[in-house]
Every structure is written in C-alpha cells, then in structure tokens.
Design a protein around this motif. Sequence first.
Motif, PDB file in Angstrom:
ATOM      1  N   ASP A   1       0.839  -1.211   0.000  1.00 32.54           N
ATOM      2  CA  ASP A   1       0.000   0.000   0.000  1.00 32.54           C
ATOM      3  C   ASP A   1       0.870   1.255   0.000  1.00 32.54           C
ATOM      4  N   ILE A   2       1.883   1.256   0.849  1.00 32.18           N
ATOM      5  CA  ILE A   2       2.735   2.448   0.999  1.00 32.18           C
ATOM      6  C   ILE A   2       3.443   2.755  -0.317  1.00 32.18           C
ATOM      7  N   GLN A   3       3.929   1.721  -0.997  1.00 33.57           N
ATOM      8  CA  GLN A   3       4.588   1.933  -2.288  1.00 33.57           C
ATOM      9  C   GLN A   3       3.602   2.492  -3.317  1.00 33.57           C
ATOM     10  N   GLY A   4       2.377   1.949  -3.321  1.00 32.84           N
ATOM     11  CA  GLY A   4       1.342   2.466  -4.224  1.00 32.84           C
ATOM     12  C   GLY A   4       1.008   3.916  -3.927  1.00 32.84           C
ATOM     13  N   MET A   5       0.971   4.255  -2.635  1.00 33.39           N
ATOM     14  CA  MET A   5       0.648   5.625  -2.226  1.00 33.39           C
ATOM     15  C   MET A   5       1.785   6.597  -2.556  1.00 33.39           C
ATOM     16  N   ARG A   6       3.036   6.120  -2.512  1.00 35.71           N
ATOM     17  CA  ARG A   6       4.175   6.971  -2.907  1.00 35.71           C
ATOM     18  C   ARG A   6       4.046   7.380  -4.375  1.00 35.71           C
ATOM     19  N   ILE A   7       3.700   6.396  -5.206  1.00 33.90           N
ATOM     20  CA  ILE A   7       3.581   6.667  -6.640  1.00 33.90           C
ATOM     21  C   ILE A   7       2.418   7.617  -6.892  1.00 33.90           C
ATOM     22  N   ALA A   8       1.246   7.322  -6.316  1.00 33.25           N
ATOM     23  CA  ALA A   8       0.070   8.178  -6.513  1.00 33.25           C
ATOM     24  C   ALA A   8       0.327   9.587  -5.989  1.00 33.25           C
ATOM     25  N   GLY A   9       0.973   9.684  -4.835  1.00 33.07           N
ATOM     26  CA  GLY A   9       1.266  10.990  -4.247  1.00 33.07           C
ATOM     27  C   GLY A   9       2.177  11.825  -5.123  1.00 33.07           C
ATOM     28  N   ARG A  10       3.233  11.193  -5.639  1.00 32.52           N
ATOM     29  CA  ARG A  10       4.154  11.922  -6.522  1.00 32.52           C
ATOM     30  C   ARG A  10       3.432  12.397  -7.781  1.00 32.52           C
ATOM     31  N   LEU A  11       2.588  11.537  -8.350  1.00 33.99           N
ATOM     32  CA  LEU A  11       1.851  11.908  -9.561  1.00 33.99           C
ATOM     33  C   LEU A  11       0.892  13.070  -9.296  1.00 33.99           C
ATOM     34  N   GLY A  12       0.211  13.050  -8.141  1.00 35.11           N
ATOM     35  CA  GLY A  12      -0.660  14.168  -7.775  1.00 35.11           C
ATOM     36  C   GLY A  12       0.106  15.478  -7.735  1.00 35.11           C
ATOM     37  N   SER A  13       1.284  15.440  -7.114  1.00 33.95           N
ATOM     38  CA  SER A  13       2.111  16.643  -6.998  1.00 33.95           C
ATOM     39  C   SER A  13       2.640  17.086  -8.362  1.00 33.95           C
ATOM     40  N   GLU A  14       2.919  16.119  -9.238  1.00 37.09           N
ATOM     41  CA  GLU A  14       3.432  16.468 -10.572  1.00 37.09           C
ATOM     42  C   GLU A  14       2.372  17.153 -11.441  1.00 37.09           C
ATOM     43  N   VAL A  15       1.080  16.893 -11.170  1.00 37.56           N
ATOM     44  CA  VAL A  15       0.037  17.652 -11.875  1.00 37.56           C
ATOM     45  C   VAL A  15       0.162  19.134 -11.526  1.00 37.56           C
ATOM     46  N   LEU A  16       0.418  19.431 -10.252  1.00 34.79           N
ATOM     47  CA  LEU A  16       0.589  20.828  -9.825  1.00 34.79           C
ATOM     48  C   LEU A  16       1.850  21.443 -10.433  1.00 34.79           C
ATOM     49  N   ASP A  17       2.931  20.639 -10.518  1.00 34.96           N
ATOM     50  CA  ASP A  17       4.141  21.129 -11.203  1.00 34.96           C
ATOM     51  C   ASP A  17       3.809  21.505 -12.645  1.00 34.96           C
ATOM     52  N   TYR A  18       3.070  20.623 -13.308  1.00 36.94           N
ATOM     53  CA  TYR A  18       2.742  20.808 -14.729  1.00 36.94           C
ATOM     54  C   TYR A  18       1.898  22.067 -14.958  1.00 36.94           C
ATOM     55  N   ILE A  19       0.915  22.292 -14.097  1.00 37.91           N
ATOM     56  CA  ILE A  19      -0.056  23.370 -14.345  1.00 37.91           C
ATOM     57  C   ILE A  19       0.474  24.749 -13.948  1.00 37.91           C
ATOM     58  N   THR A  20       1.539  24.787 -13.148  1.00 42.29           N
ATOM     59  CA  THR A  20       2.046  26.063 -12.601  1.00 42.29           C
ATOM     60  C   THR A  20       2.205  27.167 -13.650  1.00 42.29           C
ATOM     61  N   PRO A  21       2.878  26.917 -14.791  1.00 38.80           N
ATOM     62  CA  PRO A  21       3.066  28.023 -15.749  1.00 38.80           C
ATOM     63  C   PRO A  21       1.778  28.532 -16.393  1.00 38.80           C
TER      64      PRO A  21
END
Length: 270
Positions: free
Chosen positions: A11-31
Amino acid sequence: MSAITIKTAEDIQGMRIAGRLGSEVLDYITPYVKVGVTTGELDRLCHEYMVNVQGTIPAPLNYCPPGYTPYPKAICTSVNDVVCHGIPGDKVLKSGDVVNLDITVIKDGYHGDTSRMFFVGEPSIMAKRLSAITFECMWLGISKIKPGNHLGDIGFIIQQYAEKAGYSVVREFCGHGIGKIFHEEPQILHYGRPGTLAEMLPGMIFTVEPMINSGRKEIREMPDGWTIKTRDRSLSAQWEHTVLVTETGYEVLTASAGMPPPPEFISAKS
C-alpha cells in the motif's frame, strides 16, 4: 466510526507513486496559472495531463458522497474567498487573484491528494502573508507526525500559529485518512488540544490540509452544493500534503521536483 487502517508495504509503495503523480500535476499546471486563464481551462489541462500523460484517473470527477450531487470536474479551483471545492468554469483569473488548486489522482487504485496556492499577477501583501502563514501551518502540523504523538497535536499547533497571526481556522472541513479510499478515518482536525484524539501509529496515511481565513472562521455554502466561501468574504488559503507515519517520524508522499520546499524551520530540524 470505522477503524483507522494501517497500510501494508505494498500500500505504501502504491501511495508513494500516486502521491508523486498528484504533486506532478501541480508542477505541470504552474506556468498556466496566469492573468486571463479561466478556471475551466486549468481543469481541462490538468484532466488531459492526468489521463493522457500520467495514465491516472481524476478522483474528484463524478465523486459523490452521500447527500451531494456528483462533482462535475477533475480538479477544485478555489479563488480568493472560496475556502474549498470551487468548481472550475468560465471564471477568468485577474491580477491579484489567489487560487488554490486541489488535485487528487488515482493510480492503480491508490489516491494521491495535494493542493497548493497560486498567485495570479501581483498579489496583495495580505494575500502573500495569508498564503505563507497557511503553508507554515501545514508544515508545523506535519512536524508533529510521529508514532506516539496524538492527532490532536497536529490541530493544536496549527490553530495556535494561525490565531497568533490574527487568522482563523475553518472547522467544518479537515484532513482525512486516505489510501484505496478517497476519504477514510481518521479525521485530521486543524484545531484542538494536544494529547487528544487517536495515537499515531506507523503505517497510517492521512492528509494535512489547513484552511485558514484572513477574517472569521464562519463559512457559507453556495447553491451549487459544493463551493464553500468565507461568510464575511475574507480571503481564504489552503495547502495540503498526504503524509505517512513512519517508524521514526513522517514521510511526505505528495513530493515532486517542483513542489515548494519546506520552510527553513522544518528543513533545519530534519
């Protein structure tokens, strides 16, 4: 009240991946968060990025808790006096606006939930300060996460810090346990007393997401059934991370290359 689930290593490994992807959406949309863009366009861009680039599912889309109508969009866009759950649409962002973008993606059944504040053009000094204090509130709350501490310790330090700055803490919405389920036990209040509520145990995963108002804490719900605003029309800010309780402390799961780094008083301690 259902029990708090302790996550497995898988579960923790799955949550690490999902969490990083969630944060990367915010990285992407910033500009793209700039004067003249609509909240609907930000939603469209995030939705396309999630589905076509990441292979994730936007968790809010058609999300329907009991008593609600299904949420119609992929992200939440909360502008100025909107506390949370602002629905993207034809609102055009103008200079001086502040907006919270709240992202939750699902990857392989696991939810990654995070939000950030963005400034459009040149924000007021008040907006900058509110956002900064709220960011620090979130990190102060996270700093209390370790086995043996209590959930009330998180709320207590957030409330003390926000109120000392002259702000108020929204009571009706709080952080939450998260995993294969979007919202589960425990509730993470952003106010309270130290040493109260459940004891933290390794393997718990939950969000810390204080909503801080520059005016009073009271809120009002808009006719769309989702959008929540400050009752006195004062500015509101929110920051959010998903966090794992580890054997020795905490791990922020919604971490990415573009996320704002923790405040110095947090970095200095780690």
